[in-house]
Design a protein around this motif. Structure first.
Motif: not given
Length: 425
Positions: A133-138, A389-404, A413-419
């Motif tokens: 995409p050319s803009q959020f979200p990505i 999601v946008n200029a200020s917020h992003a959602l980080w998730s770690w997914h483990k392979n639990d029994n495949e 949730w992460l907040t950008s330092l620019s905000s």
């Protein structure tokens, strides 16, 4: 045993020792290695993967065993004949190994967030890719130390299920470790994903493949097979580069090339950080292989971690980098925002994600007690996703392979330092 057999035996031993031989620790056994054969004749394209070039172009890379044209026909309909582009063909030698014909073609301009169909050379097979995409979200998928084992297969399937826009890989791709046909197998293994979404990668220790006297040039296979858009970012090396995508500035650094303050990489990084426009790219991500912060017992005190941190940490802190992803340690760990070993609200978040599926197994031993700056750690194979999601917020998730199964085990949730007005002068 003949001379060729002796050479092969030496290469195998060196390969399986890898570059961890001087940093010994016990790992549990990994999944079974996977070897993916080539299907088709010598003119059939294989190991197809794409990478982003600038805002509106893609580089398509593939290999054939016999000479074919470096031509791509492409378009927005399945006929894939609206446009065509030509590129270059190269090859490389590694001791007694001669690679196939490596084709690289840049196509575009392309519309954002659009499916394109394409055909390679004289082949009738049609592939498809989706532009970013050319803009959020990505949505980014993030995975390190991928390799080619049964766990790798699970990880790749889980990444595919995530419906990501771009994959970021902080080093250690194939674990070929000088056995060059394993690069071919790896390329075929990842092709179903890497031919449909851009894969942006950097190098790890298992990608170096430098052998004293026998083969003195490092990164031969990596540089030939995985060409990244370094020139577009003003870099003079395929080992470090940067690019903008959908409001995010991504910097790929090389842990196993010079990084001292008088090095070309350091000077390039300094200039790149100075030119970031946070109005255009509010988020900044950095990827390295060897982690700068790590509470696992594996890979403690290595020069690539300690030295690079001492050289470059201040640069990234002053530039208000949001997240630094690393691999190398075969486990997952997320830290607080950290600078100079202490919690700092204006510093990057460090995430170690070297758990893609490597053949060496997991690094299960952690330091006890857990440091205050370490927020979550677990030795499991898996991958991460970050939804910006946008200029200020992003959602980080770690997914483990639990029994495949794909299990979200660490989500924040992460907040950008620019905000954060307290962090921006």
């Amino acid at each position: 045993m003949g001379i060729k057999g002796q050479i092969l035996l030496v290469l195998v031993i060196i390969g399986w020792l890898g570059f961890d031989a001087v940093h010994c620790y016990n790992r549990p056994p990994p999944g079974k290695n996977i070897a993916v054969p080539h299907v088709g004749d010598d003119a059939t394209p294989q190991q197809v993967h794409i990478s982003q070039v600038g805002q509106d172009k893609m580089r398509i890379s593939w290999i054939t065993h016999e000479p074919t044209s470096a031509t791509v026909e492409y378009g927005p309909s399945p006929s894939a004949n609206a446009f065509s582009a030509n590129g270059e063909t190269t090859f490389y030698n590694y001791v007694t190994y001669l690679s196939g014909h490596i084709h690289n073609v840049v196509i575009g301009p392309l519309k954002p967030n659009t499916v394109y169909y394409y055909r390679l050379g004289e082949s009738d097979k049609t592939y498809n890719l989706k532009t970013t995409p050319s803009q959020f979200p990505i949505k980014f998928a993030v995975v390190g130390d991928l390799g080619q084992t049964e766990w790798t297969v699970s990880t790749l399937q889980h990444i595919k299920d995530s419906n990501y826009d771009m994959l970021l890989l902080p080093g250690d791709l194939s674990y070929a470790d000088v056995i060059q046909p394993l690069w071919d197998s790896f390329g075929r293994l990842v092709e179903p994903l890497a031919s449909e979404r851009p894969w942006m990668v950097t190098t790890g220790n298992h990608d170096v493949e430098k052998i004293p006297i026998i083969h003195r040039t490092p990164f031969t296979a990596y540089n030939a097979r995985w060409k990244m858009p370094f020139q577009e970012s003003g870099s003079d090396s395929n080992l470090y580069y940067s690019f903008d995508v959908s409001g995010v500035h991504v910097i790929m650094l090389g842990s196993y090339t010079d990084f001292d303050s008088d090095s070309a990489q350091y000077q390039w990084l300094k200039g790149d950080l100075e030119n970031i426009n946070r109005g255009k790219t509010p988020w900044v991500f950095v990827l390295v292989h060897a982690p700068w912060y790590n509470s696992n017992e594996a890979h403690q005190g290595e020069r690539e971690s300690v030295g690079m941190k001492a050289s470059m940490e201040d640069l990234l802190y002053q530039a208000r980098v949001d997240v630094i992803f690393a691999g190398h340690v075969h486990a997952y760990e997320r830290f607080k925002r950290v600078y100079n070993d202490e919690s700092d609200d204006c510093a990057p978040i460090y995430i170690n994600i070297g758990d893609g599926g490597n053949r060496e197994g997991l690094a299960k031993k952690y330091q006890d007690p857990q440091p205050d700056i370490s927020m979550f750690r677990e030795a499991s194979f898996g991958h991460g996703t970050i939804d910006v999601v946008n200029a200020s917020h992003a959602l980080w998730s770690w997914h483990k392979n639990d029994n495949e199964e794909r299990v979200a085990s660490d989500t924040v949730w992460l907040t950008s330092l620019s905000s954060n007005h307290a962090c921006i002068a």
